[in-house]
Design a protein around this motif. Structure first.
Motif: not given
Length: 96
Positions: A9-37
């Motif tokens: 269950a934790i692995q599934r949640c982490l996979d979803e979190l990674a997908r959400s972060v990927g979508r957020l990176e497309k919207q905000l860009g990957t250059g900011g320190i916050e996104m890298r963190r």
């Protein structure tokens, strides 16, 4: 729930979190320190869950320690030619 079910269950949640972060990176860009963190934190969580999964699999089989055979024959005296007996001084001198 068993430990295996919880980890899955934790692995599934982490996979979803990674997908959400990927979508957020497309919207905000990957250059900011916050996104890298955030991306680094997601990766650390994945590694931690992998370690938990390995640890929950059970203890590794214990290996017997490798035995070292020590021969009964005396050492070659030529190995000790240039040394002094510790605490006794040099061989050609007398102790006070």
């Amino acid at each position: 729930m068993s430990v295996h079910d919880d980890l899955t269950a934790i692995q599934r949640c982490l996979d979803e979190l990674a997908r959400s972060v990927g979508r957020l990176e497309k919207q905000l860009g990957t250059g900011g320190i916050e996104m890298r963190r955030v991306r680094t934190d997601v990766n650390h969580l994945r590694e931690s869950v992998a370690l938990l999964r390995d640890a929950s699999a059970g203890p590794a089989p214990q290996r017997k320690p490798e035995l070292v055979t020590i021969p009964d024959t005396p050492y070659d005296d030529s190995l000790w030619v240039d040394t002094d007996d510790e605490g006794l001084g040099a061989r050609d001198r007398r102790a006070p």
